[in-house]
Design an enzyme around this catalytic site. Structure first.
Site, PDB file in Angstrom:
ATOM      1  CE1 TYR A 139      48.444 -14.735   6.340  1.00 31.96           C
ATOM      2  CE2 TYR A 139      47.853 -15.675   8.440  1.00 31.96           C
ATOM      3  CZ  TYR A 139      48.167 -14.581   7.668  1.00 31.96           C
ATOM      4  OH  TYR A 139      48.218 -13.331   8.235  1.00 31.96           O
ATOM      5  CE  LYS A 164      41.052  -2.972  -1.115  1.00 29.15           C
ATOM      6  NZ  LYS A 164      40.709  -1.623  -0.647  1.00 29.15           N
ATOM      7  CG  ASP A 166      40.194  -0.199   2.276  1.00 23.40           C
ATOM      8  OD1 ASP A 166      39.170  -0.920   2.331  1.00 23.40           O
ATOM      9  OD2 ASP A 166      40.503   0.438   1.255  1.00 23.40           O
ATOM     10  CG  ASP A 217      47.140 -12.767  11.481  1.00 24.80           C
ATOM     11  OD1 ASP A 217      47.155 -12.515  12.688  1.00 24.80           O
ATOM     12  OD2 ASP A 217      48.119 -13.224  10.865  1.00 24.80           O
TER      13      ASP A 217
END
Ligand code: NAD
Length: 382
Positions: free
Chosen positions: A149, A196, A228, A252
């Site tokens: 972000y 990840k 995931d 988020d």
């Protein structure tokens, strides 16, 4: 005692949910001689309309002088066609970065009164829950001032390709992990780092730093999940989680997912905290920005149907983390529990199945008034 609170009601349902939250704070002020001085500030769409910028310099500078910031929500379709740097949501990023509030605490609890508003089956809510009962009580600690972000972004000259960059430094990861480990130490002593690392280099650094930090916290059971899998586990067995620490982007998304499990996004409060040693820290307490996790909900704005409980619960976090008023914070939480016990529901948390007969659907204002009444009629709780 005197406290100054910067208030950004914002856009859409922001002002509707902020108003009852401030009334709750005033209830304490009046009863216990605490003076809360509110400084109303513009940011987001409202600020764009009046100044042309989502975060006027004066808003940030004034917020820095205050003891804490309470925000409703910003954004809406009206400003969606503006270029990225001029959109209302830039105000959030600017406030978070400007106030140095890098750790975003998002508790997600299934209150027994809202069981029927939670869309997953009992067997999922029991799986992983050490008490063997349907329920969960987890805390997502989301890194808030780094990652994709805030990374470099752009478009190719022909406009046909675009990029956003995920960058994290060791120091950024270490400080949010410190918040996560401290939170876990005061809870059920379990910390899950979500990344990840099988694909992303930035995630590999997260995992490396977390594995080093875990050695300093042998009393905390530290685990690791790919995002995931974490998204799946949250639905499959949310009770297995205590504290989750993760990056800005993953936090988020996962916290919105967790919010649905609690019944509604209108129930989730958040606190964004800096470091107690930052220049903006006040009386040894970190700078804090408090907001419901939901957005400005333009689809329901102005109809008196938004759930104000996330905003009200955000004031409980404000009392706790910015002012150390633990008993008062607990009293706000108890008052929210009491109105739910009494069967009051805004539309979003009304029963999906059976059990609705004992419920009374109320609007934003009536829900706020009920919480106030619960606070005023139970002063012993304070
Ligand atoms: P949203 O959170 O505003 O709404 C998602 C859904 O949840 C909608 O159906 C809405 O009606 C419902 N909802 C949200 N809050 C509710 C409440 N208190 N009570 C009952 N129902 C509630 O997310 P969105 O629709 O993706 O975004 C709308 C705008 O808000 C966009 O401009 C977005 O950028 C902005 N936004 C702002 C923030 C913030 O200010 N912190 C956060 C997220 C989104």
């Amino acid at each position: 005692m005197n406290y100054s609170i910067a208030v950004v009601p914002g856009d859409g349902i922001g002002p509707e949910v902020t108003a009852p939250a401030l009334e709750v704070l005033d209830a304490f002020g009046d009863a216990y001689g605490i003076v809360f001085k509110y400084v109303e500030l513009e940011a987001g769409g409202k600020a764009i309309d009046s100044t042309g910028e989502p975060l006027p310099k004066e808003t940030l500078e004034t917020a820095k002088q205050c003891d804490a910031l309470l925000l409703g929500a910003v954004g809406g379709p009206r400003w969606e066609t503006l270029p990225g740097r001029l959109r209302p949501e830039r105000a959030l990023l600017g406030l978070r970065a400007g106030l140095g509030v890098f750790a975003n605490l998002r508790p997600a609890v299934l209150l027994p009164q809202l069981r029927s508003a939670c869309p997953v089956k009992d067997e999922a809510l029991i799986a992983g829950n050490s008490e063997g009962k349907p329920g969960f009580d987890l805390l997502i600690v989301r890194e808030l001032t780094g990652g994709i972000y805030f990374g470099e972004r752009g478009r190719s000259a022909d406009g046909n390709s675009a990029w956003d960059t995920e960058t994290y430094s060791r120091a950024e990861i270490e400080r949010v992990l410190r918040t996560g480990f401290a939170a876990a130490a005061s809870r059920r002593k379990k910390l899950c780092v979500v990344d990840k690392a099988n694909v992303l280099e930035s995630s590999r650094l997260w995992r490396e730093v977390a594995q080093e930090a875990a050695k300093d916290h042998p009393d905390i059971e530290t685990s690791y999940l790919y995002v995931d899998n974490a998204a799946m586990q949250l639905i499959r067995a949310p009770g297995q989680f205590d504290v989750i620490v993760t990056s800005n982007l993953f936090g988020d998304i996962l916290s919105d997912e967790a919010s649905v499990l609690t019944g509604s996004i209108g129930m989730l409060a958040s606190a964004s905290l800096g470091s107690p040693t930052d220049p903006l820290a006040k009386n040894g307490r970190p700078m804090g920005m408090y907001e419901p996790i939901h957005g400005s909900a333009p689809d329901i704005a102005g109809q008196d149907i938004a759930n104000p409980l996330a905003a009200i619960l955000s004031t409980a976090m404000l009392l706790r983390y910015s002012f150390g008023l633990e008993k008062e914070a607990a009293a706000v939480e108890a008052a929210v529990n009491a109105v739910l016990d009494a069967g009051l529901r805004t539309r979003d948390i009304a029963s999906r199945g059976s059990g609705g007969a004992t419920e009374k659907i109320v609007g934003t204002k009536a829900m706020g008034e009920a919480v106030l009444k619960a606070l005023e009629t139970a002063p012993a709780a304070i």
